[in-house]
Design an enzyme around this catalytic site. Structure first.
Site, PDB file in Angstrom:
ATOM      1  N   HIS A 197      10.021  20.462   3.245  1.00  0.00           N
ATOM      2  CA  HIS A 197       8.886  20.026   2.754  1.00  0.00           C
ATOM      3  C   HIS A 197       7.999  19.504   3.530  1.00  0.00           C
ATOM      4  CE1 HIS A 197       6.100  18.078  -0.833  1.00  0.00           C
ATOM      5  NE2 HIS A 197       5.947  17.336   0.322  1.00  0.00           N
ATOM      6  N   GLU A 198       8.656  18.574   4.349  1.00  0.00           N
ATOM      7  CA  GLU A 198       8.005  17.580   5.429  1.00  0.00           C
ATOM      8  C   GLU A 198       7.614  18.468   6.759  1.00  0.00           C
ATOM      9  OE1 GLU A 198       7.004  14.941   4.467  1.00  0.00           O
ATOM     10  OE2 GLU A 198       8.217  14.784   2.729  1.00  0.00           O
ATOM     11  N   LEU A 218       3.704  12.759  -2.156  1.00  0.00           N
ATOM     12  CA  LEU A 218       3.018  11.535  -1.922  1.00  0.00           C
ATOM     13  C   LEU A 218       1.462  11.643  -1.977  1.00  0.00           C
ATOM     14  CD1 LEU A 218       5.125   9.057   0.042  1.00  0.00           C
ATOM     15  CD2 LEU A 218       4.910   9.264  -2.418  1.00  0.00           C
TER      16      LEU A 218
HETATM   17 ZN    ZN Z   1       4.482  16.122   0.907  1.00  0.00          ZN
END
Ligand code: ZN
Length: 155
Positions: free
Chosen positions: A130-131, A89
């Site tokens: 990823h986070e 995002l």
């Molecule tokens: Zn990300």
């Protein structure tokens, strides 16, 4: 609840090592609620606190199985390697092939301050890695094998 502004790649907060959370209070719970709202509003499957400008170790994830809130998540085991496509995002319209562990085991706290363990495979394992990378100042575009621009898709 409120939809927060998502910080885009290039912002210094995305390159910081996020601070461990010491107190799980009303302010943090409100932030987690707002992070979930923001993630759903953006059609995302994961969002880390640095992406809304807070350099603390909190993550929300929902790959379609309901909301998962991770406070101070830590990977304690990883196995295997899979290359697959990712977006973020904070990096609109960018997609890339990223190698991740196939299976991860993590330890984290939930909003009731209970310590939990989770073993994840597939998309959930990829999303968790990823986070957690976001909490360590790493974007997928920093580690992707290749990056492409796709205008229409969301991720
Ligand atoms: Zn990300």
């Amino acid at each position: 609840m409120a939809v927060l502004d998502i910080v885009k790649a290039g912002a210094p907060v995305l390159k910081e090592i996020a601070a461990p959370i010491e107190k799980i209070d009303g302010e943090l719970k409100r932030l987690l609620d707002n992070m979930a709202e923001t993630m759903y509003a953006a059609d995302g499957i994961g969002l880390a606190a640095p992406q809304v400008g807070k350099s603390i170790r909190a993550v929300v994830i929902d790959i379609g199985d309901g909301i998962l809130e991770l406070i101070n998540p830590r990977i304690i085991f990883k196995e295997g390697a899979v290359v697959d496509s990712e977006g973020c995002l904070s990096c609109p319209n960018l997609y890339g092939e990223v190698e991740r562990a196939e299976t991860v085991k993590i330890v984290y706290r939930d909003r009731r301050n209970k310590q939990k363990h989770l073993t994840a495979k597939g998309l959930l394992a990829r999303c968790i890695q990823h986070e957690i990378d976001h909490l360590d100042g790493v974007l997928f575009i920093d580690i992707a094998q290749s990056i492409r621009l796709e205008e229409a898709k969301k991720g």
